[in-house]
Design an enzyme around this catalytic site. Structure first.
Site, mmCIF file in Angstrom:
data_model
loop_
_atom_site.group_PDB
_atom_site.id
_atom_site.type_symbol
_atom_site.label_atom_id
_atom_site.label_comp_id
_atom_site.label_asym_id
_atom_site.label_seq_id
_atom_site.Cartn_x
_atom_site.Cartn_y
_atom_site.Cartn_z
ATOM 1 N N HIS A 1 0.808 -1.231 0.000
ATOM 2 C CA HIS A 1 0.000 0.000 0.000
ATOM 3 C C HIS A 1 0.834 1.270 0.000
ATOM 4 C CE1 HIS A 1 -2.260 -3.287 1.957
ATOM 5 N NE2 HIS A 1 -3.104 -2.951 1.032
ATOM 6 N N CYS B 1 3.319 -1.302 -4.375
ATOM 7 C CA CYS B 1 2.928 -1.575 -5.766
ATOM 8 C C CYS B 1 3.378 -0.408 -6.654
ATOM 9 C CB CYS B 1 1.415 -1.740 -5.861
ATOM 10 S SG CYS B 1 0.875 -1.954 -7.573
ATOM 11 N N GLU C 1 -2.904 3.334 2.202
ATOM 12 C CA GLU C 1 -2.434 3.893 0.934
ATOM 13 C C GLU C 1 -2.617 5.414 0.913
ATOM 14 O OE1 GLU C 1 -4.011 2.193 -2.772
ATOM 15 O OE2 GLU C 1 -3.761 4.190 -3.642
ATOM 16 N N ASN D 1 -10.656 -2.951 -2.134
ATOM 17 C CA ASN D 1 -11.184 -3.357 -3.441
ATOM 18 C C ASN D 1 -12.192 -4.493 -3.311
ATOM 19 O OD1 ASN D 1 -9.918 -6.015 -4.797
ATOM 20 N ND2 ASN D 1 -8.436 -5.156 -3.357
HETATM 21 S S1 SF4 Z 1 -4.906 -3.475 -6.437
HETATM 22 FE FE1 SF4 Z 1 -3.893 -2.281 -8.026
HETATM 23 S S2 SF4 Z 1 -2.667 -0.760 -6.918
HETATM 24 FE FE2 SF4 Z 1 -3.242 -2.358 -5.432
HETATM 25 S S3 SF4 Z 1 -1.549 -3.790 -5.468
HETATM 26 FE FE3 SF4 Z 1 -3.006 -4.523 -6.996
HETATM 27 S S4 SF4 Z 1 -2.330 -3.614 -8.954
HETATM 28 FE FE4 SF4 Z 1 -1.336 -2.502 -7.280
#
Ligand code: SF4
Length: 332
Positions: free
Chosen positions: A95, A117, A147, A245
């Site tokens: 994050h 990432c 994040e 997410n």
């Molecule tokens: S969800 Fe998107 S921003 Fe988060 S680790 Fe995966 S690719 Fe990277």
């Protein structure tokens, strides 16, 4: 990077209900994204190379199973670097972290590996660039998410957090001709666009980010769940409650017409009562979820008569990120 491609479902272009039967629609893509794959492999390789224990600041990715498995292998998860003994190795999570965290680690002589990432790093760079040009940066994201704390920490004097459309009213800026919005990578695309529309009503000269901040994996998983949700009596999202997410996938499924949607970490959390009167169950998983957990849910559903599985494919993902420099020679 992959991109969304025209909807295809299994090998046909229409959904085909199994006659009078029960069926599962399985979203594709789902599960691990390139950033999570890289972050988990980073910790595994660091363990192999340096031996246990190693320290990880925060959860490496937001998934209970992944964190518990790594803990059993000798990873010590900490909230802050001041919990890591001087001179030890600490991995920063996917994050991302603010410059202040890097500075704290350096002060304590910690050895560090950064598993942020690259798509989060890209947003950090945007924040730095627009702060350098003296913009007001409106960062759309969830208050308290790691994040967002990392990104805002790149330019705290220029960044204001906008946590959803209702937060727009209290935002003020210094110069309405120099305002840009950026975002957390794992938001609902539709809700973010609603927030941007509200911001633009207030600040008509608001600039868009140079490229999408909501990452390809978040977008692709939402597109797939939207494609199957109207057909579903129930959508089961495999993922953890602190996974942004994954939680968004439940909201997107409900918004796209699923009659019900639930988030579960494990198959054992699926309540058989949810399946009463249900013909079609949609399955997807968040970007931090290993496929073995989805398999567990599919097995459980098969035991309840949902043995027929139809893929719902809306994109093919091929993106792979290189490991952090310190571990590159040991990629599997
Ligand atoms: S969800 Fe998107 S921003 Fe988060 S680790 Fe995966 S690719 Fe990277």
């Amino acid at each position: 990077m992959s991109s969304a491609i025209p909807l295809s479902i299994g090998t046909t272009s229409t959904l085909t209900p199994v006659a009078a039967g029960k069926r599962v629609l399985l979203a594709e893509p789902r599960g691990y994204c390139a950033g999570v794959d890289r972050a988990v492999e980073t910790v595994e390789k660091a363990l192999e190379k340096h031996g246990a224990p190693i320290y990880v600041r925060k959860e490496i990715v937001h998934n209970r199973h992944v964190v518990e498995t790594l803990r059993e292998r000798g990873v010590i998860f900490v909230d802050e670097t001041d919990e890591v003994p001087e001179g030890e190795l600490v991995v920063f999570s996917a994050h991302g972290v603010s410059p202040a965290v890097h500075a704290d680690a350096a002060e304590r002589n910690l050895r560090t590996i950064d598993a942020t990432c690259p798509l989060v790093t890209k947003v950090h760079q945007e924040a730095k660039r627009f702060a350098r040009d003296d913009y007001d940066i409106l960062l759309i994201g969830h208050e308290g998410h790691e994040e967002v704390e990392g990104t805002a920490g790149e330019a705290p004097e220029h960044v204001q957090l906008v946590d959803g459309p209702d937060a727009v009213d209290k935002i003020t800026v210094r110069d309405e001709s120099k305002v840009i919005w950026l975002s957390q990578t794992t938001l609902s695309v539709d809700e973010t666009m609603e927030t941007v529309a509200r911001l633009r009503e207030k600040f008509p000269a608001l600039q868009d980010p140079p490229s999408d901040d909501i990452c390809y994996a978040t977008q692709n998983r939402q597109v797939a769940v939207k494609a199957m949700a109207p057909e579903c009596d129930l959508v089961i999202v495999v993922g953890s409650r602190n996974s942004s997410n994954s939680v968004r996938l439940v909201e997107v499924a409900l918004g796209a017409g699923a009659k019900a949607a639930h988030l579960v970490d494990y198959a054992r959390e699926v309540d058989p009562a949810w399946l009463e009167g249900v013909r079609t169950v949609g399955i997807t998983s968040g970007a931090s979820v290993p496929e073995i957990l989805v398999r567990g849910v599919l097995d459980m559903l098969a035991e309840h008569g949902f043995g027929e599985v139809q893929p719902v494919t809306t994109a093919n993902e091929t993106l792979v990120f290189a490991l952090p420099r310190e571990l590159r020679s040991s990629r599997r």
